[in-house]
Scaffold this active site. Structure first.
Site, mmCIF file in Angstrom:
data_model
loop_
_atom_site.group_PDB
_atom_site.id
_atom_site.type_symbol
_atom_site.label_atom_id
_atom_site.label_comp_id
_atom_site.label_asym_id
_atom_site.label_seq_id
_atom_site.Cartn_x
_atom_site.Cartn_y
_atom_site.Cartn_z
ATOM 1 N N TRP A 2 4.557 -6.603 -8.367
ATOM 2 C CA TRP A 2 4.235 -6.016 -9.665
ATOM 3 C C TRP A 2 5.254 -6.458 -10.720
ATOM 4 O O TRP A 2 4.905 -6.739 -11.870
ATOM 5 C CB TRP A 2 4.224 -4.490 -9.520
ATOM 6 N N ARG A 3 6.528 -6.520 -10.323
ATOM 7 C CA ARG A 3 7.598 -6.877 -11.261
ATOM 8 C C ARG A 3 8.080 -8.320 -11.059
ATOM 9 O O ARG A 3 9.122 -8.706 -11.568
ATOM 10 C CB ARG A 3 8.766 -5.909 -11.096
ATOM 11 N N TYR A 33 -0.343 -8.928 -13.437
ATOM 12 C CA TYR A 33 1.100 -8.721 -13.308
ATOM 13 C C TYR A 33 1.847 -9.719 -14.197
ATOM 14 O O TYR A 33 1.705 -10.921 -14.051
ATOM 15 C CB TYR A 33 1.551 -8.880 -11.861
ATOM 16 N N ARG A 106 -9.444 -2.725 -10.367
ATOM 17 C CA ARG A 106 -9.893 -1.380 -10.742
ATOM 18 C C ARG A 106 -11.393 -1.420 -10.977
ATOM 19 O O ARG A 106 -11.927 -2.450 -11.389
ATOM 20 C CB ARG A 106 -9.161 -0.867 -12.000
ATOM 21 N N GLN A 157 -6.687 -0.190 -1.739
ATOM 22 C CA GLN A 157 -5.307 -0.145 -2.223
ATOM 23 C C GLN A 157 -5.144 1.055 -3.156
ATOM 24 O O GLN A 157 -5.358 0.953 -4.360
ATOM 25 C CB GLN A 157 -4.938 -1.452 -2.934
ATOM 26 N N SER A 187 3.182 1.720 -5.031
ATOM 27 C CA SER A 187 4.200 2.692 -5.466
ATOM 28 C C SER A 187 4.548 3.674 -4.347
ATOM 29 O O SER A 187 4.510 4.895 -4.543
ATOM 30 C CB SER A 187 3.759 3.450 -6.724
ATOM 31 N N LEU A 189 7.309 4.475 -3.288
ATOM 32 C CA LEU A 189 8.504 5.243 -3.646
ATOM 33 C C LEU A 189 8.302 5.987 -4.963
ATOM 34 O O LEU A 189 9.259 6.305 -5.667
ATOM 35 C CB LEU A 189 9.720 4.312 -3.749
ATOM 36 N N SER A 242 10.575 -3.692 -4.708
ATOM 37 C CA SER A 242 11.921 -4.085 -5.095
ATOM 38 C C SER A 242 12.007 -5.576 -5.391
ATOM 39 O O SER A 242 11.348 -6.402 -4.758
ATOM 40 C CB SER A 242 12.918 -3.730 -3.984
ATOM 41 N N GLN A 243 12.868 -5.927 -6.344
ATOM 42 C CA GLN A 243 13.164 -7.325 -6.652
ATOM 43 C C GLN A 243 14.551 -7.716 -6.142
ATOM 44 O O GLN A 243 15.059 -8.787 -6.454
ATOM 45 C CB GLN A 243 13.077 -7.553 -8.161
#
Length: 277
Positions: A2-3, A33, A106, A157, A187, A189, A242-243
Site C-alpha cells: 500500500w505504501r 497504490y 472495490r 480481501q 490493515s 495492525l 511495513s516498509q
C-alpha cells in the site's frame, strides 16, 4: 504494498528481499497504490516492476497479486472492457506477462456481475491472469458475482484486525469457510494504530489484551496481533504493510505465538467494548 510507491529501487528491493528471505511469497499490490503521492496512480506497480526487472528469477519465486477497479474521480469502474484495459495496464507497469491473482478492488455498484465475470473470463482465457478474487465485497456481492463466473473465485480481501472485527460477524469469514476461499486481511495492525501509543480507550484496551499475551510469549504486540487474526479457522493471511525490512522479517514471529481460546476471546471482548453474550 500500500505504501510501496517511492522512487528508490534499492530500498524497494531490500523490502522485497527481506520478505522473501523470511518466507513471505505473496506480494499484493494495486494500481491505485501511489495515487495522491508524488509518483501518482500506478506508482506501486511501476516500482515493483522495476524491482522485478532488476532481479531476474524473482518473478518465478512469488505469488503476484494486484487489484483494479478504482478509477479516480469516478470512483469505481469495473465494467466490461474497462476492467480488461485496467488489467493490461497493470501488466505493463509490472513488466510481466501474467498476474497470479487479479482482484476487483472495490465493488462497482453500477456493474452487472455478468459483465465482470465475462471480463475476468476473457483475461483468464488470454493468459493474462491465472486466478481471480475480490476485495472489500460483502458476502451477497461475492455470491452475485460467483453465480455468473465460469471459473471459481478463489479469494476475498477484507479489512480484518483486532481493531476491525466486522468480518467475524458480517458473514465474510463464514463465507470463506463455506467456499474454501483464501482470506487476505488488509490493515491487520489497524492501519498501524496498534504499533504506537493508544489514542483512545478502545485501542488501549485491545493493546493491553495483546500485550498480556505478548509478555507471556516473549513476542511483540505486532506478532500477537497477526497471530490473533491467523487463529480464525479461515486462516487469514495478514498483508504486512511495513516498509522497514526488520519489521517485515519480524512478522513471521507470528507463527511462534500460541494463545489459548480464553486469550483470543479476551482480545475480542476488548475490541467489542462489552462482554460476550
Amino acid at each position: 504494498m500500500w505504501r510501496y510507491h517511492d522512487d528508490d529501487v534499492a530500498a524497494a528491493t531490500a523490502r522485497s528481499m527481506a520478505a522473501l528471505e523470511a518466507g513471505i511469497t505473496l506480494f499484493d499490490t494495486a494500481d491505485i497504490y501511489g495515487f495522491g503521492h508524488e509518483h501518482g496512480f500506478g506508482a506501486a506497480e511501476a516500482l515493483f516492476g522495476r524491482v522485478l526487472a532488476a532481479n531476474p528469477g524473482l518473478r518465478d519465486r512469488i505469488v503476484l497479486a494486484t487489484k483494479g477497479g478504482i478509477l479516480p474521480p469516478i470512483p469505481y469502474w469495473s465494467r466490461g472492457s474497462r476492467l480488461i484495459e485496467t488489467c493490461e495496464a497493470s501488466l505493463r507497469r509490472l513488466g510481466v506477462e501474467s498476474i497470479d491473482l487479479y482482484q476487483i478492488h472495490r465493488p462497482d455498484l453500477l456493474a452487472h456481475p455478468a459483465e465482470l465475470a465475462a471480463a475476468l473470463d476473457t483475461l483468464r482465457q488470454q493468459g493474462k491472469i491465472r486466478a481471480a478474487g475480490v476485495s472489500n465485497y460483502t458476502p451477497t456481492q461475492f455470491a452475485a458475482l460467483a453465480a455468473h463466473m465460469p471459473f471459481p473465485l478463489i479469494s476475498i480481501q477484507p479489512e480484518f484486525s483486532p481493531l476491525h472485527t466486522d468480518p467475524l460477524f458480517d458473514g465474510v469469514l463464514d463465507q470463506a469457510l463455506e467456499r474454501n476461499l483464501a482470506v487476505l486481511s488488509w490493515s491487520p495492525l489497524g492501519g498501524g494504530r496498534l504499533l504506537g501509543a493508544a489514542d483512545d480507550a478502545r485501542t488501549q484496551a485491545v493493546a493491553v489484551a495483546l500485550d498480556a499475551i505478548a509478555a507471556r510469549q516473549g513476542a511483540t504486540r505486532a506478532a500477537v496481533a497477526y497471530a490473533w487474526g491467523m487463529a480464525h479457522p479461515s486462516r487469514p493471511i495478514p498483508l504486512i504493510g511495513s516498509q522497514t525490512p526488520d519489521r517485515i522479517r519480524e512478522a513471521t514471529d507470528a507463527f511462534k505465538v500460541e494463545m489459548t481460546g480464553a486469550e483470543w476471546y479476551a482480545v475480542l471482548v476488548a475490541a467489542m467494548g462489552k462482554p460476550l453474550p
